[in-house]
Design a protein around this motif. Structure first.
Motif, PDB file in Angstrom:
ATOM      1  N   ARG A  50       0.843  -1.197   0.000  1.00  0.00           N
ATOM      2  CA  ARG A  50       0.000   0.000   0.000  1.00  0.00           C
ATOM      3  C   ARG A  50       0.875   1.242   0.000  1.00  0.00           C
ATOM      4  N   GLY A  51       0.251   2.349  -0.355  1.00  0.00           N
ATOM      5  CA  GLY A  51       0.981   3.609  -0.409  1.00  0.00           C
ATOM      6  C   GLY A  51       1.185   4.100  -1.826  1.00  0.00           C
ATOM      7  N   PHE A  52       1.113   3.165  -2.790  1.00  0.00           N
ATOM      8  CA  PHE A  52       1.254   3.508  -4.206  1.00  0.00           C
ATOM      9  C   PHE A  52       0.209   2.711  -4.962  1.00  0.00           C
ATOM     10  N   GLU A  53      -0.700   3.395  -5.636  1.00  0.00           N
ATOM     11  CA  GLU A  53      -1.856   2.727  -6.223  1.00  0.00           C
ATOM     12  C   GLU A  53      -2.088   3.151  -7.664  1.00  0.00           C
ATOM     13  N   LYS A  54      -2.772   2.275  -8.395  1.00  0.00           N
ATOM     14  CA  LYS A  54      -3.256   2.652  -9.717  1.00  0.00           C
ATOM     15  C   LYS A  54      -4.712   3.052  -9.572  1.00  0.00           C
ATOM     16  N   GLN A  55      -4.980   4.328  -9.761  1.00  0.00           N
ATOM     17  CA  GLN A  55      -6.311   4.861  -9.488  1.00  0.00           C
ATOM     18  C   GLN A  55      -7.217   4.886 -10.716  1.00  0.00           C
ATOM     19  N   LYS A  56      -6.632   4.707 -11.902  1.00  0.00           N
ATOM     20  CA  LYS A  56      -7.426   4.784 -13.131  1.00  0.00           C
ATOM     21  C   LYS A  56      -7.312   3.476 -13.902  1.00  0.00           C
ATOM     22  N   HIS A  57      -8.458   2.896 -14.248  1.00  0.00           N
ATOM     23  CA  HIS A  57      -8.438   1.681 -15.063  1.00  0.00           C
ATOM     24  C   HIS A  57      -8.157   2.073 -16.501  1.00  0.00           C
TER      25      HIS A  57
ATOM     26  N   ILE B 217       4.479   6.913   3.417  1.00  0.00           N
ATOM     27  CA  ILE B 217       5.371   5.819   3.777  1.00  0.00           C
ATOM     28  C   ILE B 217       6.562   5.678   2.813  1.00  0.00           C
ATOM     29  N   LEU B 218       6.400   6.221   1.601  1.00  0.00           N
ATOM     30  CA  LEU B 218       7.457   6.104   0.591  1.00  0.00           C
ATOM     31  C   LEU B 218       8.382   7.315   0.547  1.00  0.00           C
TER      32      LEU B 218
END
Length: 228
Positions: A152-159, A185-186
């Motif tokens: 967690r902390g880095f996500e893909k928000q757009k499909h 966190i990063l």
């Protein structure tokens, strides 16, 4: 006589192998790594098998990452293993592929980082596939270098549509604003970013750019196969 019933077998083809081994000699030969004839910055593989050097594109516009490592060309047995792992959920191949990642990590002389981060997958795609292959590989690989994996902390928000059906310009537009840092966190961390395949590098470049913009100290990239 009891050893007859406790034999080691190749994780790929099932051939009997010496105790303690998990790949036979034939499969190891088919999985020869790239040692020469590639760009040290983007992994582009050249026609000539010469000492690695930076390609013209990377000299003119260097990638954002500070180091790169990969195992081989996306072809032959390596391609077959990645596709089986990725699309048929043959998770038993994870040990082999993580071993290849580790070999690439060592041979390319990557620095030890603070965090291992798999390229994230959008929740919709994750539900369709059932697992994030980069995350599963990262978890096995992480045990070899004793470095934590962050989920967690880095996500893909757009499909987004699959990158494989797009050209480079379309890939860049497709990924714009796709990735999001969702926690601190990063920040100030050295990050090893892991993926399975690199084609044009747009996904890894976009991820690296977002991470550095978000406060990461350094990003290195590691992947299994470089597509032609």
């Amino acid at each position: 006589m009891k050893d007859i019933f406790v034999q080691s077998r190749c994780d790929i083809c099932g051939q009997v192998v010496p105790k303690g081994k998990f790949l036979c000699r034939d499969c190891q030969t088919k999985l020869s790594p790239v040692r020469y004839g590639y760009c040290v910055s983007c992994g582009q593989v050249y026609v000539l098998n010469e000492n690695p050097y930076q390609c013209l594109q990377c000299r003119e516009a260097p990638p954002s990452w500070s180091g790169l490592g990969f195992y081989g060309v996306y072809d032959g047995l390596l391609k077959q293993l990645i596709l089986e792992y990725k699309f048929t959920q043959k998770l038993s191949l994870g040990r082999v592929l993580a071993f290849l990642l580790y070999e690439a990590y060592k041979s390319h002389g990557l620095d030890r980082q603070d965090i291992i981060l798999p390229v994230p997958m959008h929740n919709k795609k994750l539900r369709e596939r059932g697992f994030n292959q980069s995350l599963e590989l990262a978890k096995i690989f992480a045990r070899k270098i004793d470095t934590p994996v962050k989920r967690r902390g880095f996500e893909k928000q757009k499909h987004t549509p699959a990158q494989s059906i797009l050209n480079r310009t379309e890939r860049l537009a497709n990924l714009k604003n796709s990735f999001l840092i969702s926690s601190n966190i990063l920040r100030n961390k050295k990050i090893l970013l892991i993926d399975d395949i690199m084609t044009t590098g747009t996904t890894l470049e976009e991820c690296t750019h977002v991470l550095l913009q978000g406060g990461a100290k350094q990003v290195q990239v590691l992947f299994l196969a470089r597509a032609a």
